[in-house]
Design a protein around this motif. Structure first.
Motif, PDB file in Angstrom:
ATOM      1  N   THR A 111      -4.039   9.507  -9.085  1.00 15.51           N
ATOM      2  CA  THR A 111      -5.387   9.494  -8.506  1.00 15.51           C
ATOM      3  C   THR A 111      -6.313  10.445  -9.257  1.00 15.51           C
ATOM      4  O   THR A 111      -7.485  10.130  -9.498  1.00 15.51           O
ATOM      5  CB  THR A 111      -5.326   9.889  -7.027  1.00 15.51           C
ATOM      6  OG1 THR A 111      -4.436   9.007  -6.347  1.00 15.51           O
ATOM      7  CG2 THR A 111      -6.699   9.795  -6.378  1.00 15.51           C
ATOM      8  N   MET A 112      -5.782  11.600  -9.654  1.00 19.31           N
ATOM      9  CA  MET A 112      -6.582  12.572 -10.402  1.00 19.31           C
ATOM     10  C   MET A 112      -7.002  12.015 -11.767  1.00 19.31           C
ATOM     11  O   MET A 112      -8.115  12.267 -12.228  1.00 19.31           O
ATOM     12  CB  MET A 112      -5.800  13.872 -10.573  1.00 19.31           C
ATOM     13  CG  MET A 112      -5.639  14.667  -9.276  1.00 19.31           C
ATOM     14  SD  MET A 112      -4.580  16.134  -9.472  1.00 19.31           S
ATOM     15  CE  MET A 112      -5.550  17.076 -10.657  1.00 19.31           C
ATOM     16  N   GLU A 113      -6.130  11.237 -12.397  1.00 20.73           N
ATOM     17  CA  GLU A 113      -6.467  10.624 -13.691  1.00 20.73           C
ATOM     18  C   GLU A 113      -7.650   9.671 -13.551  1.00 20.73           C
ATOM     19  O   GLU A 113      -8.553   9.648 -14.398  1.00 20.73           O
ATOM     20  CB  GLU A 113      -5.252   9.879 -14.245  1.00 20.73           C
ATOM     21  CG  GLU A 113      -4.141  10.781 -14.745  1.00 20.73           C
ATOM     22  CD  GLU A 113      -2.895   9.986 -15.130  1.00 20.73           C
ATOM     23  OE1 GLU A 113      -2.878   8.748 -14.934  1.00 20.73           O
ATOM     24  OE2 GLU A 113      -1.926  10.610 -15.618  1.00 20.73           O
ATOM     25  N   ILE A 114      -7.654   8.897 -12.485  1.00 26.32           N
ATOM     26  CA  ILE A 114      -8.765   7.963 -12.248  1.00 26.32           C
ATOM     27  C   ILE A 114     -10.057   8.729 -11.992  1.00 26.32           C
ATOM     28  O   ILE A 114     -11.111   8.417 -12.566  1.00 26.32           O
ATOM     29  CB  ILE A 114      -8.436   7.035 -11.062  1.00 26.32           C
ATOM     30  CG1 ILE A 114      -7.295   6.085 -11.428  1.00 26.32           C
ATOM     31  CG2 ILE A 114      -9.673   6.231 -10.644  1.00 26.32           C
ATOM     32  CD1 ILE A 114      -6.831   5.222 -10.282  1.00 26.32           C
ATOM     33  N   ASN A 115      -9.977   9.732 -11.136  1.00 30.17           N
ATOM     34  CA  ASN A 115     -11.173  10.514 -10.819  1.00 30.17           C
ATOM     35  C   ASN A 115     -11.729  11.228 -12.043  1.00 30.17           C
ATOM     36  O   ASN A 115     -12.953  11.317 -12.219  1.00 30.17           O
ATOM     37  CB  ASN A 115     -10.850  11.531  -9.719  1.00 30.17           C
ATOM     38  CG  ASN A 115     -10.586  10.871  -8.377  1.00 30.17           C
ATOM     39  OD1 ASN A 115     -11.041   9.746  -8.125  1.00 30.17           O
ATOM     40  ND2 ASN A 115      -9.839  11.547  -7.510  1.00 30.17           N
TER      41      ASN A 115
ATOM     42  N   MET B 271     -11.786   3.414 -16.271  1.00 29.65           N
ATOM     43  CA  MET B 271     -10.645   3.817 -15.437  1.00 29.65           C
ATOM     44  C   MET B 271      -9.538   2.765 -15.472  1.00 29.65           C
ATOM     45  O   MET B 271      -9.810   1.569 -15.359  1.00 29.65           O
ATOM     46  CB  MET B 271     -11.106   3.996 -13.992  1.00 29.65           C
ATOM     47  CG  MET B 271     -12.127   5.100 -13.786  1.00 29.65           C
ATOM     48  SD  MET B 271     -12.835   5.042 -12.114  1.00 29.65           S
ATOM     49  CE  MET B 271     -13.986   3.669 -12.288  1.00 29.65           C
ATOM     50  N   SER B 272      -8.300   3.221 -15.624  1.00 31.83           N
ATOM     51  CA  SER B 272      -7.132   2.343 -15.533  1.00 31.83           C
ATOM     52  C   SER B 272      -6.561   2.424 -14.121  1.00 31.83           C
ATOM     53  O   SER B 272      -6.220   3.505 -13.641  1.00 31.83           O
ATOM     54  CB  SER B 272      -6.061   2.748 -16.542  1.00 31.83           C
ATOM     55  OG  SER B 272      -4.869   2.016 -16.299  1.00 31.83           O
ATOM     56  N   TRP B 273      -6.412   1.270 -13.480  1.00 30.29           N
ATOM     57  CA  TRP B 273      -5.827   1.192 -12.137  1.00 30.29           C
ATOM     58  C   TRP B 273      -4.390   0.667 -12.189  1.00 30.29           C
ATOM     59  O   TRP B 273      -3.784   0.404 -11.145  1.00 30.29           O
ATOM     60  CB  TRP B 273      -6.681   0.299 -11.243  1.00 30.29           C
ATOM     61  CG  TRP B 273      -7.941   0.982 -10.806  1.00 30.29           C
ATOM     62  CD1 TRP B 273      -9.088   1.139 -11.534  1.00 30.29           C
ATOM     63  CD2 TRP B 273      -8.173   1.633  -9.558  1.00 30.29           C
ATOM     64  NE1 TRP B 273     -10.021   1.840 -10.820  1.00 30.29           N
ATOM     65  CE2 TRP B 273      -9.490   2.157  -9.602  1.00 30.29           C
ATOM     66  CE3 TRP B 273      -7.413   1.822  -8.415  1.00 30.29           C
ATOM     67  CZ2 TRP B 273     -10.049   2.858  -8.533  1.00 30.29           C
ATOM     68  CZ3 TRP B 273      -7.964   2.503  -7.352  1.00 30.29           C
ATOM     69  CH2 TRP B 273      -9.274   3.021  -7.418  1.00 30.29           C
ATOM     70  N   ARG B 274      -3.842   0.514 -13.396  1.00 27.70           N
ATOM     71  CA  ARG B 274      -2.508  -0.074 -13.551  1.00 27.70           C
ATOM     72  C   ARG B 274      -1.451   0.681 -12.737  1.00 27.70           C
ATOM     73  O   ARG B 274      -0.691   0.080 -11.975  1.00 27.70           O
ATOM     74  CB  ARG B 274      -2.131  -0.099 -15.033  1.00 27.70           C
ATOM     75  CG  ARG B 274      -0.754  -0.701 -15.301  1.00 27.70           C
ATOM     76  CD  ARG B 274      -0.383  -0.655 -16.783  1.00 27.70           C
ATOM     77  NE  ARG B 274       0.978  -1.131 -16.958  1.00 27.70           N
ATOM     78  CZ  ARG B 274       1.314  -2.395 -17.230  1.00 27.70           C
ATOM     79  NH1 ARG B 274       0.372  -3.324 -17.339  1.00 27.70           N
ATOM     80  NH2 ARG B 274       2.577  -2.744 -17.393  1.00 27.70           N
TER      81      ARG B 274
ATOM     82  N   TYR C  20       0.845  -1.196   0.000  1.00 22.94           N
ATOM     83  CA  TYR C  20       0.000   0.000   0.000  1.00 22.94           C
ATOM     84  C   TYR C  20       0.882   1.249   0.000  1.00 22.94           C
ATOM     85  O   TYR C  20       0.729   2.171   0.813  1.00 22.94           O
ATOM     86  CB  TYR C  20      -0.929  -0.011   1.213  1.00 22.94           C
ATOM     87  CG  TYR C  20      -2.196   0.794   1.043  1.00 22.94           C
ATOM     88  CD1 TYR C  20      -2.945   0.721  -0.126  1.00 22.94           C
ATOM     89  CD2 TYR C  20      -2.654   1.619   2.062  1.00 22.94           C
ATOM     90  CE1 TYR C  20      -4.112   1.447  -0.278  1.00 22.94           C
ATOM     91  CE2 TYR C  20      -3.825   2.347   1.925  1.00 22.94           C
ATOM     92  CZ  TYR C  20      -4.544   2.258   0.748  1.00 22.94           C
ATOM     93  OH  TYR C  20      -5.705   2.980   0.600  1.00 22.94           O
ATOM     94  N   GLY C  21       1.855   1.248  -0.947  1.00 25.23           N
ATOM     95  CA  GLY C  21       2.769   2.368  -1.052  1.00 25.23           C
ATOM     96  C   GLY C  21       2.073   3.636  -1.518  1.00 25.23           C
ATOM     97  O   GLY C  21       0.915   3.620  -1.950  1.00 25.23           O
ATOM     98  N   GLU C  22       2.787   4.737  -1.473  1.00 28.15           N
ATOM     99  CA  GLU C  22       2.211   6.045  -1.812  1.00 28.15           C
ATOM    100  C   GLU C  22       1.985   6.173  -3.313  1.00 28.15           C
ATOM    101  O   GLU C  22       2.850   5.836  -4.115  1.00 28.15           O
ATOM    102  CB  GLU C  22       3.130   7.163  -1.329  1.00 28.15           C
ATOM    103  CG  GLU C  22       2.534   8.547  -1.511  1.00 28.15           C
ATOM    104  CD  GLU C  22       3.421   9.640  -0.933  1.00 28.15           C
ATOM    105  OE1 GLU C  22       3.147  10.828  -1.176  1.00 28.15           O
ATOM    106  OE2 GLU C  22       4.397   9.296  -0.231  1.00 28.15           O
ATOM    107  N   VAL C  23       0.825   6.676  -3.678  1.00 33.69           N
ATOM    108  CA  VAL C  23       0.452   6.879  -5.076  1.00 33.69           C
ATOM    109  C   VAL C  23       0.487   8.378  -5.377  1.00 33.69           C
ATOM    110  O   VAL C  23      -0.133   9.168  -4.650  1.00 33.69           O
ATOM    111  CB  VAL C  23      -0.957   6.317  -5.371  1.00 33.69           C
ATOM    112  CG1 VAL C  23      -1.340   6.569  -6.823  1.00 33.69           C
ATOM    113  CG2 VAL C  23      -1.007   4.828  -5.044  1.00 33.69           C
TER     114      VAL C  23
END
Length: 424
Positions: free
Chosen positions: A286-290, A299-302, A278-281
Motif C-alpha cells: 500500500t505504501m508503494e502505491i501511495n 501506480m502498479s496495482w498488481r 479481499y484478502g489482507e494486503v
C-alpha cells in the motif's frame, strides 16, 4: 523521377496486413518519414523515423532500420504504435467509428519530397449500426441486416466504463453480429462499478434471443479486464453463451471500483451480492502505491490484487459451469492486476473439473494490460478517475502493439472455429 509511396494492404480495416515502400529516392541518402494522425476521439498524434535509402534508392518499412525516431527496430507498423499525442492541442469532436486518416510526409532536410495518406477503418461499410436504449439497456448493435441469422458476440469493456464500440465494430466487420454493451459509467447506468446486476446481462441475452438477425445457438462473449471477469462470470451463469474470450481477465470476483466500493462486491445477481476476494494486503504494498501517487508516477496495482485473491476460494468463478470453449489472453508484465496468474487460476480449475470443452491461456510474457483494437498508438499511460492518478499498465509500446495484433488474430480464429463461420 519523384520519390513515390507504394502502400498495399489486405483490406482497409485497421487490423489488415500493411506494406509500405518508398522508391525513386537518391541512393544511400538520409531522409525523414513523419506520420500525423487525428484519432477518432479528437487527439492529434505524430511520430517519425529517419532512414537511409538502400543502393537501389528504396526504403521498405518492414526491413529498414531506423537511424533514429520514435521507434528503433524495423517494423512496418512502427510509425503507428509509436505515435505520441501533441500537447496543448484543443480537443476536437469525438467521432468513434470514423476512418483513421494518417498522413505520411517524406522530408529531406527542410524539403517535403512526397506525401501520402492512409485510411484505416474500424468498421466495414457493410456493417449496420443500431444504438440500443431500451429495457434499461445501453449499447450498440452491429449487424449485417441483409444477411440471415448470424453468430453474435456480446462485447464488454473494462473499468473505464461507458460504451466501447471499436472492438465490437471491428469484430462485426469480420462477419459477426456484435452487441457492445455498457454496464456502468454512462447516462442512466450506475456511476461506479459497484454491485452491477448480472440480471442486466441476462436481459441482453433475452434481447438478442428475440432479434431476427441473431443465430441464438451461436452466442459468444468477449470482455476486457473487468469485462473479462464479467464475461467469465456471465458465461458460468447463463448457458446460452457458447464461447468465451477474456482479455487480461480475472477468474476471481474482486471488489467494486469507485469511492463507494470499499468492502462491496463488483457484482450482484437477483439482488444478492457475489462473494469477492479481499484478502489482507501488506502495508509495504500500500505504501508503494501511495508513494507513486505522491510523486506523480504511474501506480502498479498488481501486488494488491494478487494479495486480495490469495486463499479466497469462495470468490473464484465457477468456470467449469461454462457451456463452451474458453480463450484467455494475458500479459506477463501486466501491472494493473496479475492477469497471467488469474488466467492460470481459471485453467487449473478447468483441469480439476475435467472441463469437456476446449480451453487455452495465451500469455504474452513482455506485454502489459493494454489489449484492444490493434493499430492504435500504444504509448500512453492511463488516468483513473477512481484512484486519483495514473495507472501503470506494463509492457512496452512495441511489445503491447505486437501482442495486440497477435491476440486479435487468435480471437478471430477462435470465434471462426467455435461459432462456426467461415474464415476471412
Amino acid at each position: 523521377m519523384k520519390p513515390t509511396f507504394h502502400i498495399t494492404h489486405t483490406s482497409t480495416l485497421i487490423d489488415a496486413t500493411l506494406n509500405i515502400r518508398i522508391t525513386n529516392l537518391p541512393r544511400n541518402e538520409v531522409v525523414t518519414l513523419k506520420a500525423e494522425m487525428c484519432d477518432n476521439l479528437g487527439t492529434d498524434w505524430e511520430s517519425f523515423a529517419e532512414f537511409m535509402s538502400d543502393s537501389e534508392g528504396e526504403i521498405n518499412l518492414a526491413t529498414a532500420q531506423p537511424i533514429s525516431g520514435t521507434y528503433i527496430t524495423p517494423d512496418v507498423t512502427g510509425l503507428f504504435w509509436s505515435m505520441a499525442p501533441i500537447s496543448n492541442d484543443k480537443p476536437k469532436r469525438r467521432t468513434p467509428l470514423k476512418p483513421l486518416e494518417t498522413k505520411l510526409i517524406l522530408i529531406r532536410e527542410q524539403e517535403v519530397l512526397a506525401v501520402s495518406t492512409i485510411f484505416r477503418e474500424v468498421v466495414s461499410p457493410k456493417v449496420d449500426r443500431f444504438p440500443v436504449r431500451e429495457q434499461g439497456m445501453l449499447g450498440t448493435f452491429f449487424c449485417h441486416s441483409k444477411s440471415g441469422p448470424l453468430p453474435t458476440v456480446i462485447v464488454l469493456g473494462g473499468s473505464e466504463g461507458g460504451l466501447r464500440e471499436s472492438n465490437a465494430a471491428l469484430l462485426a466487420s469480420h462477419g459477426y453480429n456484435t452487441f457492445a454493451l455498457a454496464y456502468f459509467g454512462i447516462e442512466d447506468l450506475p456511476k461506479e462499478l459497484v454491485n452491477i446486476p448480472l440480471d442486466y446481462i441476462e436481459k441482453a441475452i433475452g434481447w438478442l434471443n428475440d432479434h431476427p438477425n441473431v443465430d441464438f445457438t451461436k452466442l459468444g462473449v468477449v470482455g476486457t479486464s473487468k469485462g473479462g471477469e464479467l464475461a467469465l462470470l456471465s458465461a458460468s451463469l447463463f448457458p446460452e453463451i457458447k464461447a468465451v474470450v477474456g482479455y487480461v481477465p480475472s477468474g476471481v470476483v474482486y471488489p467494486g471500483i469507485g469511492p463507494l466500493a470499499q468492502g462491496v462486491s463488483s457484482w450482484q445477481y437477483k439482488g444478492e451480492s457475489l462473494p469477492f476476494a479481499y484478502g489482507e494486503v501488506p502495508k509495504k504494498v500500500t505504501m508503494e502505491i501511495n508513494h507513486a501517487r505522491d510523486i506523480g508516477e504511474p501506480m502498479s496495482w498488481r501486488k494488491t490484487y494478487q494479495y486480495w485473491a490469495e486463499g479466497e476460494k469462495q470468490a473464484e468463478i465457477a468456470v467449469e459451469d461454462i457451456h463452451g470453449p474458453i480463450l484467455l489472453i494475458s500479459g506477463g508484465d501486466d501491472q494493473l492486476w496479475p492477469s497471467d496468474l488469474l488466467s492460470e487460476k481459471v485453467i487449473n480449475r478447468l483441469k480439476k473439473h475435467n472441463h469437456p470443452y476446449y480451453y487455452e491461456h495465451i500469455n504474452f510474457p513482455r506485454a502489459g494490460h493494454s489489449f484492444g483494437v490493434p493499430g492504435f498508438p500504444t504509448t500512453q499511460s492511463v488516468m483513473s478517475p477512481f484512484v486519483n492518478g495514473k495507472l501503470l499498465l506494463g509492457g512496452t509500446p512495441k511489445e503491447n502493439s505486437q501482442a495486440q495484433f497477435d491476440a486479435w488474430q487468435r480471437v478471430k480464429d477462435f470465434f471462426n472455429k467455435y461459432l462456426t463461420i467461415s474464415s476471412d
